[in-house]
Write an enzyme that holds these catalytic residues in place. Sequence first.
Site, PDB file in Angstrom:
ATOM      1  N   ALA A  56       0.595  -1.334   0.195  1.00 15.01           N
ATOM      2  CA  ALA A  56      -0.287   0.625   0.184  1.00 15.01           C
ATOM      3  C   ALA A  56       1.029   1.103   0.090  1.00 15.01           C
ATOM      4  O   ALA A  56       0.148   2.327  -0.624  1.00 15.01           O
ATOM      5  CB  ALA A  56      -0.872  -0.165   0.913  1.00 15.01           C
ATOM      6  N   PHE A  57       2.092   1.400   0.677  1.00 13.77           N
ATOM      7  CA  PHE A  57       2.795   2.130   0.686  1.00 13.77           C
ATOM      8  C   PHE A  57       3.252   2.963  -0.359  1.00 13.77           C
ATOM      9  O   PHE A  57       3.690   4.343  -1.546  1.00 13.77           O
ATOM     10  CB  PHE A  57       4.022   2.394   1.441  1.00 13.77           C
ATOM     11  CG  PHE A  57       5.106   3.056   1.743  1.00 13.77           C
ATOM     12  CD1 PHE A  57       6.565   3.587   0.898  1.00 13.77           C
ATOM     13  CD2 PHE A  57       4.610   3.893   3.421  1.00 13.77           C
ATOM     14  CE1 PHE A  57       7.017   4.726   1.256  1.00 13.77           C
ATOM     15  CE2 PHE A  57       5.678   4.804   3.224  1.00 13.77           C
ATOM     16  CZ  PHE A  57       6.577   5.302   2.133  1.00 13.77           C
ATOM     17  N   ALA A  80      -4.687  -3.527   1.579  1.00 10.35           N
ATOM     18  CA  ALA A  80      -5.080  -3.823   2.658  1.00 10.35           C
ATOM     19  C   ALA A  80      -4.535  -3.284   3.987  1.00 10.35           C
ATOM     20  O   ALA A  80      -3.306  -4.714   3.556  1.00 10.35           O
ATOM     21  CB  ALA A  80      -5.458  -4.999   2.836  1.00 10.35           C
ATOM     22  N   THR A  86       3.622  -3.571  15.907  1.00 11.69           N
ATOM     23  CA  THR A  86       4.483  -2.802  16.056  1.00 11.69           C
ATOM     24  C   THR A  86       3.980  -1.449  15.195  1.00 11.69           C
ATOM     25  O   THR A  86       2.598  -1.148  14.782  1.00 11.69           O
ATOM     26  CB  THR A  86       5.722  -2.649  14.895  1.00 11.69           C
ATOM     27  OG1 THR A  86       5.829  -2.710  13.373  1.00 11.69           O
ATOM     28  CG2 THR A  86       7.033  -3.973  15.049  1.00 11.69           C
ATOM     29  N   HIS A  88       4.242   0.290  12.531  1.00 16.12           N
ATOM     30  CA  HIS A  88       4.559   0.429  11.022  1.00 16.12           C
ATOM     31  C   HIS A  88       3.338   0.252  10.709  1.00 16.12           C
ATOM     32  O   HIS A  88       3.311   1.674   9.733  1.00 16.12           O
ATOM     33  CB  HIS A  88       5.267  -0.888  10.549  1.00 16.12           C
ATOM     34  CG  HIS A  88       5.881  -0.869   9.298  1.00 16.12           C
ATOM     35  ND1 HIS A  88       5.260  -1.407   8.131  1.00 16.12           N
ATOM     36  CD2 HIS A  88       6.516   0.066   8.682  1.00 16.12           C
ATOM     37  CE1 HIS A  88       5.924  -1.599   6.749  1.00 16.12           C
ATOM     38  NE2 HIS A  88       6.428  -0.267   7.570  1.00 16.12           N
ATOM     39  N   PHE A 113     -10.526   6.415  -2.470  1.00 17.64           N
ATOM     40  CA  PHE A 113      -9.551   5.357  -1.730  1.00 17.64           C
ATOM     41  C   PHE A 113     -10.172   3.906  -1.293  1.00 17.64           C
ATOM     42  O   PHE A 113     -10.990   3.698  -0.620  1.00 17.64           O
ATOM     43  CB  PHE A 113      -9.593   6.893  -0.790  1.00 17.64           C
ATOM     44  CG  PHE A 113      -8.576   5.806   0.864  1.00 17.64           C
ATOM     45  CD1 PHE A 113      -9.501   5.344   2.002  1.00 17.64           C
ATOM     46  CD2 PHE A 113      -7.745   6.194   0.912  1.00 17.64           C
ATOM     47  CE1 PHE A 113      -8.940   4.981   3.013  1.00 17.64           C
ATOM     48  CE2 PHE A 113      -6.500   5.814   1.762  1.00 17.64           C
ATOM     49  CZ  PHE A 113      -7.139   4.925   3.152  1.00 17.64           C
TER      50      PHE A 113
HETATM   51  N1  LIG Z   1       1.909  -4.226   6.864  1.00 18.85           N
HETATM   52  C1  LIG Z   1       1.253  -3.988   5.154  1.00 18.85           C
HETATM   53  C2  LIG Z   1       2.515  -3.575   3.996  1.00 18.85           C
HETATM   54  N2  LIG Z   1       3.071  -3.145   4.376  1.00 18.85           N
HETATM   55  C3  LIG Z   1       4.463  -3.260   3.189  1.00 18.85           C
HETATM   56  C4  LIG Z   1       4.590  -1.736   2.670  1.00 18.85           C
HETATM   57  O1  LIG Z   1       3.182  -1.293   2.571  1.00 18.85           O
HETATM   58  C5  LIG Z   1       5.121  -1.576   1.684  1.00 18.85           C
HETATM   59  O2  LIG Z   1       4.926  -2.046   0.500  1.00 18.85           O
HETATM   60  C6  LIG Z   1       7.094  -1.688   2.387  1.00 18.85           C
HETATM   61  O3  LIG Z   1       6.963  -0.995   3.445  1.00 18.85           O
HETATM   62  C7  LIG Z   1       7.859  -1.143   1.279  1.00 18.85           C
HETATM   63  O4  LIG Z   1       8.145  -0.035   0.451  1.00 18.85           O
HETATM   64  N3  LIG Z   1       1.550  -3.061   3.128  1.00 18.85           N
HETATM   65  C8  LIG Z   1       0.310  -3.241   2.596  1.00 18.85           C
HETATM   66  O5  LIG Z   1       0.057  -3.420   1.672  1.00 18.85           O
HETATM   67  N4  LIG Z   1      -0.558  -3.411   4.107  1.00 18.85           N
HETATM   68  C9  LIG Z   1       0.235  -4.181   4.862  1.00 18.85           C
HETATM   69  O6  LIG Z   1      -0.348  -4.551   5.867  1.00 18.85           O
HETATM   70  C1  LIG Z   2       0.703  -2.902   8.456  1.00 21.18           C
HETATM   71  C2  LIG Z   2       2.421  -3.486   8.834  1.00 21.18           C
HETATM   72  O1  LIG Z   2       3.023  -3.215   8.241  1.00 21.18           O
HETATM   73  C3  LIG Z   2       2.285  -4.528   9.745  1.00 21.18           C
HETATM   74  O2  LIG Z   2       1.335  -5.778   8.834  1.00 21.18           O
HETATM   75  C4  LIG Z   2       3.644  -4.805  10.135  1.00 21.18           C
HETATM   76  O3  LIG Z   2       3.457  -6.297  10.433  1.00 21.18           O
HETATM   77  P1  LIG Z   2       4.390  -5.316  11.733  1.00 21.18           P
HETATM   78  O4  LIG Z   2       4.378  -4.443  12.950  1.00 21.18           O
HETATM   79  O5  LIG Z   2       4.116  -7.114  13.370  1.00 21.18           O
HETATM   80  O6  LIG Z   2       5.889  -5.613  11.515  1.00 21.18           O
END
Ligand SMILES: Nc1c(NC[C@H](O)[C@H](O)[C@H](O)CO)[nH]c(=O)[nH]c1=O
Ligand SMILES: CC(=O)[C@@H](O)COP(=O)(O)O
Length: 156
Positions: A56-57, A80, A86, A88, A113
């Site tokens: 998603a980022f 999603a 954490t 994150h 969105f």
């Molecule tokens: N934890 C989730 C992520 N994490 C990955 C980030 O979106 C990104 O791709 C990474 O940090 C590299 O830049 N992405 C989702 O779409 N959903 C998650 O739950």
């Molecule tokens: C949304 C996220 O980046 C998350 O799912 C990553 O999981 P964690 O916080 O346990 O590393």
Amino acid sequence: MIEKIGNFDGNNKKIGIVVAKFNDLVTKKLLDGAIQTLVQNGVSDDNIAVYWVPGAFEIPRITRKLSETGDLDGIIALGAVVRGETSHYDYVCAQVSNGIAEVTLDGNIPVMFGILTTDNMDQALNRAGGKAGNKGSECASGVLEMINLEETIQNN
Ligand SMILES: Nc1c(NC[C@H](O)[C@H](O)[C@H](O)CO)[nH]c(=O)[nH]c1=O
Ligand SMILES: CC(=O)[C@@H](O)COP(=O)(O)O
């Protein structure tokens, strides 16, 4: 009083869909819902372009590039983001929401969105064709409504 009721006509509309691979158990269902609703409202399969990104980022970057091409009438962003252990989750959600908001406000076409931000996978699945509906389908209806509304405003 002039009231414009929602118009969901998809004929001759070109739609881009940017979808995250991360949690693709969910995002594939969101994508299916979006495509089904677009086609049901008259969008030709040939006028739907799907772009997969890692997570998603990364959605805002590709969404902005697509918006700037001038080739599309609207964009649907699908992802999603499911909370982990954490913080994150918070940073990903903030980047995605702020990034998509910038593109839809600063660009020339509407961006929907369709990013689920949930505490667990069950909540996400419920919103991807489960008992809480399909966010992808909702965004498909919404993007057609926005495109037609903006055309109406432009032509008046
Ligand atoms: N934890 C989730 C992520 N994490 C990955 C980030 O979106 C990104 O791709 C990474 O940090 C590299 O830049 N992405 C989702 O779409 N959903 C998650 O739950
Ligand atoms: C949304 C996220 O980046 C998350 O799912 C990553 O999981 P964690 O916080 O346990 O590393």
